[in-house]
Design a protein around this motif. Structure first.
Motif, PDB file in Angstrom:
ATOM      1  N   SER A  56       0.835  -1.205   0.000  1.00  0.00           N
ATOM      2  CA  SER A  56       0.000   0.000   0.000  1.00  0.00           C
ATOM      3  C   SER A  56       0.867   1.252   0.000  1.00  0.00           C
ATOM      4  O   SER A  56       1.773   1.390   0.833  1.00  0.00           O
ATOM      5  CB  SER A  56      -0.908   0.007   1.235  1.00  0.00           C
ATOM      6  OG  SER A  56      -1.521   1.271   1.394  1.00  0.00           O
ATOM      7  N   VAL A  57       0.588   2.160  -0.905  1.00  0.00           N
ATOM      8  CA  VAL A  57       1.365   3.400  -0.966  1.00  0.00           C
ATOM      9  C   VAL A  57       1.098   4.288   0.240  1.00  0.00           C
ATOM     10  O   VAL A  57       1.799   5.277   0.449  1.00  0.00           O
ATOM     11  CB  VAL A  57       1.072   4.189  -2.266  1.00  0.00           C
ATOM     12  CG1 VAL A  57       1.612   3.450  -3.471  1.00  0.00           C
ATOM     13  CG2 VAL A  57      -0.423   4.468  -2.412  1.00  0.00           C
ATOM     14  N   ASN A  58       0.098   3.941   1.035  1.00  0.00           N
ATOM     15  CA  ASN A  58      -0.184   4.714   2.242  1.00  0.00           C
ATOM     16  C   ASN A  58       0.638   4.254   3.442  1.00  0.00           C
ATOM     17  O   ASN A  58       0.707   4.965   4.442  1.00  0.00           O
ATOM     18  CB  ASN A  58      -1.671   4.611   2.593  1.00  0.00           C
ATOM     19  CG  ASN A  58      -2.558   5.232   1.545  1.00  0.00           C
ATOM     20  OD1 ASN A  58      -2.323   6.356   1.115  1.00  0.00           O
ATOM     21  ND2 ASN A  58      -3.567   4.501   1.089  1.00  0.00           N
ATOM     22  N   TYR A  59       1.239   3.049   3.343  1.00  0.00           N
ATOM     23  CA  TYR A  59       1.934   2.496   4.503  1.00  0.00           C
ATOM     24  C   TYR A  59       3.364   2.038   4.214  1.00  0.00           C
ATOM     25  O   TYR A  59       4.237   2.182   5.059  1.00  0.00           O
ATOM     26  CB  TYR A  59       1.146   1.301   5.064  1.00  0.00           C
ATOM     27  CG  TYR A  59      -0.183   1.674   5.658  1.00  0.00           C
ATOM     28  CD1 TYR A  59      -0.275   2.137   6.970  1.00  0.00           C
ATOM     29  CD2 TYR A  59      -1.351   1.578   4.907  1.00  0.00           C
ATOM     30  CE1 TYR A  59      -1.495   2.494   7.516  1.00  0.00           C
ATOM     31  CE2 TYR A  59      -2.580   1.925   5.453  1.00  0.00           C
ATOM     32  CZ  TYR A  59      -2.647   2.386   6.758  1.00  0.00           C
ATOM     33  OH  TYR A  59      -3.856   2.743   7.290  1.00  0.00           O
ATOM     34  N   TYR A  80      10.424   8.915  -4.972  1.00  0.00           N
ATOM     35  CA  TYR A  80      10.905   9.128  -3.606  1.00  0.00           C
ATOM     36  C   TYR A  80      10.216  10.288  -2.896  1.00  0.00           C
ATOM     37  O   TYR A  80      10.831  10.976  -2.063  1.00  0.00           O
ATOM     38  CB  TYR A  80      12.423   9.353  -3.577  1.00  0.00           C
ATOM     39  CG  TYR A  80      13.234   8.353  -4.345  1.00  0.00           C
ATOM     40  CD1 TYR A  80      12.895   6.999  -4.360  1.00  0.00           C
ATOM     41  CD2 TYR A  80      14.367   8.741  -5.062  1.00  0.00           C
ATOM     42  CE1 TYR A  80      13.645   6.074  -5.083  1.00  0.00           C
ATOM     43  CE2 TYR A  80      15.129   7.828  -5.775  1.00  0.00           C
ATOM     44  CZ  TYR A  80      14.756   6.492  -5.784  1.00  0.00           C
ATOM     45  OH  TYR A  80      15.513   5.592  -6.494  1.00  0.00           O
ATOM     46  N   ASN A  81       8.960  10.503  -3.205  1.00  0.00           N
ATOM     47  CA  ASN A  81       8.202  11.523  -2.490  1.00  0.00           C
ATOM     48  C   ASN A  81       7.586  10.881  -1.254  1.00  0.00           C
ATOM     49  O   ASN A  81       6.507  10.295  -1.303  1.00  0.00           O
ATOM     50  CB  ASN A  81       7.115  12.100  -3.398  1.00  0.00           C
ATOM     51  CG  ASN A  81       6.396  13.281  -2.756  1.00  0.00           C
ATOM     52  OD1 ASN A  81       6.473  13.493  -1.552  1.00  0.00           O
ATOM     53  ND2 ASN A  81       5.708  14.069  -3.570  1.00  0.00           N
ATOM     54  N   LEU A  82       8.272  10.979  -0.120  1.00  0.00           N
ATOM     55  CA  LEU A  82       7.806  10.363   1.119  1.00  0.00           C
ATOM     56  C   LEU A  82       6.745  11.189   1.823  1.00  0.00           C
ATOM     57  O   LEU A  82       5.972  10.667   2.623  1.00  0.00           O
ATOM     58  CB  LEU A  82       8.979  10.158   2.083  1.00  0.00           C
ATOM     59  CG  LEU A  82      10.153   9.305   1.589  1.00  0.00           C
ATOM     60  CD1 LEU A  82      11.214   9.205   2.671  1.00  0.00           C
ATOM     61  CD2 LEU A  82       9.690   7.927   1.180  1.00  0.00           C
ATOM     62  N   ILE A  87       4.148   8.975   4.493  1.00  0.00           N
ATOM     63  CA  ILE A  87       4.439   7.557   4.638  1.00  0.00           C
ATOM     64  C   ILE A  87       5.264   7.258   5.892  1.00  0.00           C
ATOM     65  O   ILE A  87       5.004   6.256   6.576  1.00  0.00           O
ATOM     66  CB  ILE A  87       5.139   7.044   3.366  1.00  0.00           C
ATOM     67  CG1 ILE A  87       4.147   7.111   2.192  1.00  0.00           C
ATOM     68  CG2 ILE A  87       5.648   5.621   3.536  1.00  0.00           C
ATOM     69  CD1 ILE A  87       4.791   7.110   0.846  1.00  0.00           C
ATOM     70  N   PRO A  88       6.248   8.096   6.262  1.00  0.00           N
ATOM     71  CA  PRO A  88       6.972   7.813   7.506  1.00  0.00           C
ATOM     72  C   PRO A  88       6.046   7.733   8.717  1.00  0.00           C
ATOM     73  O   PRO A  88       6.218   6.865   9.581  1.00  0.00           O
ATOM     74  CB  PRO A  88       7.944   8.995   7.620  1.00  0.00           C
ATOM     75  CG  PRO A  88       8.178   9.410   6.204  1.00  0.00           C
ATOM     76  CD  PRO A  88       6.851   9.230   5.524  1.00  0.00           C
ATOM     77  N   LYS A  89       5.057   8.597   8.783  1.00  0.00           N
ATOM     78  CA  LYS A  89       4.115   8.581   9.907  1.00  0.00           C
ATOM     79  C   LYS A  89       3.326   7.276   9.930  1.00  0.00           C
ATOM     80  O   LYS A  89       3.165   6.654  10.989  1.00  0.00           O
ATOM     81  CB  LYS A  89       3.162   9.772   9.803  1.00  0.00           C
ATOM     82  CG  LYS A  89       2.060   9.790  10.853  1.00  0.00           C
ATOM     83  CD  LYS A  89       1.126  10.967  10.629  1.00  0.00           C
ATOM     84  CE  LYS A  89      -0.061  10.925  11.609  1.00  0.00           C
ATOM     85  NZ  LYS A  89      -0.987  12.060  11.366  1.00  0.00           N
ATOM     86  N   ALA A  90       2.837   6.849   8.778  1.00  0.00           N
ATOM     87  CA  ALA A  90       2.023   5.637   8.719  1.00  0.00           C
ATOM     88  C   ALA A  90       2.835   4.410   9.115  1.00  0.00           C
ATOM     89  O   ALA A  90       2.363   3.553   9.875  1.00  0.00           O
ATOM     90  CB  ALA A  90       1.446   5.466   7.315  1.00  0.00           C
ATOM     91  N   TYR A 463      11.663  11.561   9.877  1.00  0.00           N
ATOM     92  CA  TYR A 463      10.784  11.276  11.018  1.00  0.00           C
ATOM     93  C   TYR A 463       9.345  11.689  10.697  1.00  0.00           C
ATOM     94  O   TYR A 463       9.112  12.596   9.878  1.00  0.00           O
ATOM     95  CB  TYR A 463      11.274  12.005  12.270  1.00  0.00           C
ATOM     96  CG  TYR A 463      12.542  11.435  12.852  1.00  0.00           C
ATOM     97  CD1 TYR A 463      12.617  10.090  13.220  1.00  0.00           C
ATOM     98  CD2 TYR A 463      13.667  12.229  13.037  1.00  0.00           C
ATOM     99  CE1 TYR A 463      13.777   9.559  13.760  1.00  0.00           C
ATOM    100  CE2 TYR A 463      14.840  11.712  13.589  1.00  0.00           C
ATOM    101  CZ  TYR A 463      14.887  10.368  13.939  1.00  0.00           C
ATOM    102  OH  TYR A 463      16.043   9.843  14.468  1.00  0.00           O
ATOM    103  N   PRO A 464       8.367  11.059  11.331  1.00  0.00           N
ATOM    104  CA  PRO A 464       6.963  11.386  11.078  1.00  0.00           C
ATOM    105  C   PRO A 464       6.655  12.840  11.400  1.00  0.00           C
ATOM    106  O   PRO A 464       7.211  13.417  12.348  1.00  0.00           O
ATOM    107  CB  PRO A 464       6.198  10.446  12.024  1.00  0.00           C
ATOM    108  CG  PRO A 464       7.141   9.336  12.306  1.00  0.00           C
ATOM    109  CD  PRO A 464       8.510   9.938  12.284  1.00  0.00           C
TER     110      PRO A 464
END
Length: 495
Positions: A56-59, A80-82, A87-90, A463-464
């Motif tokens: 999943s692109v969300n996680y 590489y658009n995080l 995505i880091p938060k998820a 970091y998130p």
């Protein structure tokens, strides 16, 4: 090894009843004050596996970072658009809140709701699962909350610990767990989805994990790595595919393999096979291709251009319907650690002078194990290994070499890193987090420069975003300690 495919609190409630103390019979099970430890343990295993497996692109975009796949219409993640989906938060929240929290809570209850003979084994196995989870968090972010984590009542704003110090502690904890596991006593039973409570299997898994963790620091702390590798081998690591740590899915939602959920059930044509993966597989005439991808409409093996919009029909793609024995089988297990990976690590250990033996033999064992895992035979593997571009002495034949450009990952010129790096990359297919680590560690194979990269190739996740606001002081201290909260900041085990 037989795998147990029973998932969910309702089932483990029943199946785990045989391991409870008789004194607990007076507890009103219809209105429990606390969830039983074994249900929490099962939930922790499933959450951890789901989040490491899902594409999943969300996680979890690791299959895109490792360039196994690339995108069709929406290309942010391949570039590489995080930050677009945070995505880091998820990923951070999933492993901390879902996986680790369940393991932490399970350990609080095990001493009071488990037969005395099994308490030590269950505590140690749960701790091994915590260590495994932290391994991925550390390799994704670097410094992170550890000593004050998952204790919000006492530490609402947890401090970040030094990643290298945490890693050392994880290795110490793993040693304690290995020493504490007693094969004469039981543990968890059907609530353990990986090994069904087989303590001997858990000891082998723990030693194999120790080998893996030791090799991660081979460049920056070779003395410790060599010692830990020797200890792991002496303790007993995986010897065949029968030892593989496979999390069994039932094939029926909500317990179907997450790859099937995201690719088939969602009925979206978001991914094609990236040329980074496909080109060497075609060159090597790799027998795993039919398990990895299909040419349903394009008619020929053709890899998509990383980071550029790729028309789904024109490129090799993920199967569009469920196919048994492939990555989109809804009942396909998730591979957490396997004999192929262990054998590649042993080949590398020989090359580094950590152990004696034949690197080529371990390499051949690794490739053969992977091919057989995906349905091939010893004969098929032998024919594959006989090719000059695959044979250990002459691989990789130039495939995958070349300038990396703005991705920031140089191509190594060391032969064994090229040979092992390429074949390990192919064997780790859809295990994106592990592939990402190996690309960063062995610096091979080369990753393509995406069409419109948001950043250089990421060494880590930032970091998130919520840590910057909800835990600001700790975040600022952590960012300063690692040299800046950027994707280009190297982790403690990188040269």
């Amino acid at each position: 090894m037989k795998k147990i495919a029973i998932i969910g609190v309702a089932f483990t409630f029943i199946l785990g009843a045989c391991q409870k103390n008789l004194t607990n019979l007076n507890v009103d099970t219809k209105n429990p004050v606390n969830a039983p430890s074994y249900a929490l343990f099962t939930n922790g295993q499933k959450y951890m596996t789901d989040w490491l497996t899902t594409p999943s692109v969300n996680y979890n975009i690791s299959n895109l970072i490792a360039q196994y796949w690339t995108e069709t219409t929406y290309t942010d993640e391949s570039n590489y658009n995080l930050g677009n989906r945070d995505i880091p938060k998820a990923f951070w929240n999933s492993l901390y809140n879902d996986a680790l929290n369940n393991f932490v809570q399970a350990k609080k209850l095990i001493p009071t709701d488990t037969d005395t003979s099994m308490v030590r084994n269950e505590m140690d196995i749960t701790d091994i699962m915590e260590i495994y989870t932290y391994y991925y968090l550390l390799n994704t972010f670097g410094n992170l909350p550890y000593t004050q984590a998952n204790n919000i009542d006492k530490y609402p704003f947890p401090a970040y610990d030094d990643a290298k110090t945490v890693y050392s502690d994880l290795l110490t904890r793993l040693d304690t767990c290995i020493a504490g596991l007693n094969v004469n006593n039981g543990a968890f039973g059907a609530a353990d989805i990986l090994y069904g409570g087989n303590v001997a299997a858990w000891k082998t898994f723990a030693n194999s994990l120790k080998l893996k963790m030791a090799m991660l620091i081979a460049d920056t702390d070779p003395a410790t790595a060599k010692t830990k590798v020797g200890e792991a081998i002496a303790g007993g690591v995986f010897q065949s595919n029968a030892d593989n740590a496979l999390f069994a899915y039932t094939g029926v939602t909500p317990n179907a393999n997450p790859i099937w959920v995201e690719v088939i059930q969602s009925n979206r044509n978001d991914y094609v096979i990236a040329s980074t993966l496909l080109d060497p597989m075609v060159t090597f005439n790799d027998p795993r291709r039919t398990a990895y991808y299909t040419n349903q409409y394009s008619g020929a093996d053709l890899g998509g251009s990383v980071g550029n919009g790729n028309t789904w029909n024109n490129y090799s793609n993920i199967y569009w319907t469920s196919v048994k024995g492939t990555v989109v089988d809804p009942a396909a297990p998730s591979d957490l650690l396997d004999y192929s990976e262990v054998s590649f690590l042993l080949a590398e250990a020989v090359e580094r002078g950590f152990i004696s033996g034949s690197a080529a033999t371990y390499y051949n064992n690794a490739v053969t194990a992977s091919i057989k895992y995906w349905g091939g035979s010893d004969a098929v593997a032998a024919a594959y290994l006989a090719q000059p571009d695959v044979a250990y002495a002459t691989a990789p034949g130039g495939v995958g070499a070349g300038a990396i450009g703005s991705t920031g990952v140089p191509t190594t010129s060391v032969h064994w890193k090229q040979a092992i790096g390429m074949q390990k990359y192919l064997a780790l297919y859809v295990r994106g987090m592990d592939a990402w680590t190996e690309i960063r560690r062995l610096q091979y194979p080369a990753m393509a420069v995406p069409g419109t990269p948001k950043s250089p190739f990421p060494w880590r996740y930032t970091y998130p975003s919520n840590e910057q606001t909800a835990n600001g002081n700790s975040y600022k201290a952590a960012a300063a300690a690692i040299g800046g909260d950027a994707v280009t900041t190297k982790l403690f085990w990188m040269q």
